[in-house]
Design a protein around this motif. Structure first.
Motif, PDB file in Angstrom:
ATOM      1  N   GLY A  29       6.369   2.121 -10.339  1.00 25.32           N
ATOM      2  CA  GLY A  29       6.345   0.702 -10.680  1.00 25.32           C
ATOM      3  C   GLY A  29       7.569   0.049 -10.080  1.00 25.32           C
ATOM      4  N   VAL A  30       8.061  -0.971 -10.761  1.00 23.02           N
ATOM      5  CA  VAL A  30       9.265  -1.652 -10.292  1.00 23.02           C
ATOM      6  C   VAL A  30      10.334  -1.588 -11.377  1.00 23.02           C
ATOM      7  CG1 VAL A  30       8.041  -3.203  -8.713  1.00 23.02           C
ATOM      8  CG2 VAL A  30       8.450  -3.915 -11.057  1.00 23.02           C
ATOM      9  N   ASP A  31      11.581  -1.782 -10.922  1.00 28.43           N
ATOM     10  CA  ASP A  31      12.695  -1.754 -11.871  1.00 28.43           C
ATOM     11  C   ASP A  31      13.057  -3.174 -12.302  1.00 28.43           C
ATOM     12  OD1 ASP A  31      14.213  -2.910  -9.823  1.00 28.43           O
ATOM     13  OD2 ASP A  31      15.387  -1.100  -9.426  1.00 28.43           O
ATOM     14  N   ARG A  35      12.599  -4.054  -7.660  1.00 26.81           N
ATOM     15  CA  ARG A  35      12.502  -3.064  -6.576  1.00 26.81           C
ATOM     16  C   ARG A  35      11.514  -1.973  -6.957  1.00 26.81           C
ATOM     17  NH1 ARG A  35      18.872  -2.836  -6.466  1.00 26.81           N
ATOM     18  NH2 ARG A  35      18.356  -1.679  -8.328  1.00 26.81           N
ATOM     19  N   LYS A  36      10.730  -1.523  -5.980  1.00 23.53           N
ATOM     20  CA  LYS A  36       9.794  -0.429  -6.213  1.00 23.53           C
ATOM     21  C   LYS A  36      10.562   0.842  -6.546  1.00 23.53           C
ATOM     22  CE  LYS A  36       5.938  -1.982  -3.440  1.00 23.53           C
ATOM     23  NZ  LYS A  36       5.080  -1.715  -2.287  1.00 23.53           N
ATOM     24  N   GLY A  90       9.469  -8.752 -15.287  1.00 21.09           N
ATOM     25  CA  GLY A  90       9.981  -9.781 -14.385  1.00 21.09           C
ATOM     26  C   GLY A  90      11.336 -10.320 -14.794  1.00 21.09           C
ATOM     27  N   ALA A  91      11.459 -11.649 -14.743  1.00 16.13           N
ATOM     28  CA  ALA A  91      12.731 -12.313 -15.036  1.00 16.13           C
ATOM     29  C   ALA A  91      13.212 -12.046 -16.460  1.00 16.13           C
ATOM     30  CB  ALA A  91      12.607 -13.819 -14.797  1.00 16.13           C
ATOM     31  N   GLU A  92      12.279 -11.921 -17.401  1.00 13.84           N
ATOM     32  CA  GLU A  92      12.676 -11.634 -18.793  1.00 13.84           C
ATOM     33  C   GLU A  92      13.334 -10.260 -18.896  1.00 13.84           C
ATOM     34  OE1 GLU A  92       8.907 -12.146 -20.833  1.00 13.84           O
ATOM     35  OE2 GLU A  92       9.683 -13.983 -21.760  1.00 13.84           O
ATOM     36  N   LEU A  93      12.787  -9.275 -18.173  1.00 13.10           N
ATOM     37  CA  LEU A  93      13.368  -7.929 -18.190  1.00 13.10           C
ATOM     38  C   LEU A  93      14.735  -7.939 -17.518  1.00 13.10           C
ATOM     39  CD1 LEU A  93      13.115  -4.927 -18.882  1.00 13.10           C
ATOM     40  CD2 LEU A  93      11.998  -4.610 -16.658  1.00 13.10           C
ATOM     41  N   LEU A 107      12.547   0.670 -16.083  1.00 12.55           N
ATOM     42  CA  LEU A 107      11.198   0.565 -15.531  1.00 12.55           C
ATOM     43  C   LEU A 107      10.445  -0.581 -16.186  1.00 12.55           C
ATOM     44  CD1 LEU A 107      10.263   4.355 -15.501  1.00 12.55           C
ATOM     45  CD2 LEU A 107      11.045   2.957 -13.568  1.00 12.55           C
ATOM     46  N   GLU A 108       9.779  -1.370 -15.372  1.00  9.43           N
ATOM     47  CA  GLU A 108       8.975  -2.467 -15.901  1.00  9.43           C
ATOM     48  C   GLU A 108       7.702  -1.927 -16.558  1.00  9.43           C
ATOM     49  OE1 GLU A 108       6.876  -5.753 -13.463  1.00  9.43           O
ATOM     50  OE2 GLU A 108       8.921  -6.473 -13.825  1.00  9.43           O
TER      51      GLU A 108
END
Length: 159
Positions: A29-31, A35-36, A90-93, A107-108
């Motif tokens: 996933g993305v961080d 980023r992947k 996203g931006a919240e994370l 990790l998202e």
């Protein structure tokens, strides 16, 4: 000359297929930075996966310990990963991770299903996953860098 041409075509096709498959490598996933996170980055690594939330007081005091652990164990093929319990993305994370002072990868997407992690209604919860992708331990409550490092070492040596 026809045989030679076929060999060249097969070789070129094989190289192209390899490049296509390499480009399709599985991602975790993305961080928190968007980023992947490629699966091969974590393969063969021991993982310390911590679930946290901004509203969780023990989580807040545990984060500096996890930051220290990530640096301490990086050279030993151990990765510290975070997962937001509330499923922020996203931006919240990004904002929540920064507010918590998290320096390790968050990790998202929840990797729980990938590693067979049982859900927990209690926070913080930390899972230790071995280099074969198998969950070895579930630790409830606030952890220290020293305690986690000792536990990973004990599990690695068969304890």
């Amino acid at each position: 000359m026809g045989t030679r041409f076929r060999v060249v075509i097969r070789t070129v096709m094989g190289v192209c297929a390899g490049l296509i498959l390499a480009g399709c490598a599985e991602d975790i996933g993305v961080d928190q930075h968007g980023r992947k996170v490629p699966a091969e980055r974590l393969e063969g690594q021991w993982l310390v996966i911590n679930y946290w939330a901004e509203w969780c007081a023990p989580c807040r005091s545990e984060i500096p310990q996890l930051n220290a652990l990530a640096v301490q164990l990086e050279a030993q093929s151990v990765s510290v990963l975070g997962v937001n319990f509330d499923g922020l993305q996203g931006a919240e994370l990004t904002k929540a991770s920064q507010a918590m002072g998290i320096e390790f990868t968050v990790l998202e997407q929840d990797p729980g299903a990938r590693y067979g992690l049982p859900p927990s209604a209690v926070l913080p919860v930390t899972y230790i996953v071995d280099d074969q992708g198998q969950m070895r331990e579930r630790l409830l409550g606030e952890q220290t860098a020293a305690g986690l490092a000792a536990r990973v070492q004990a599990l690695r040596t068969g304890g």
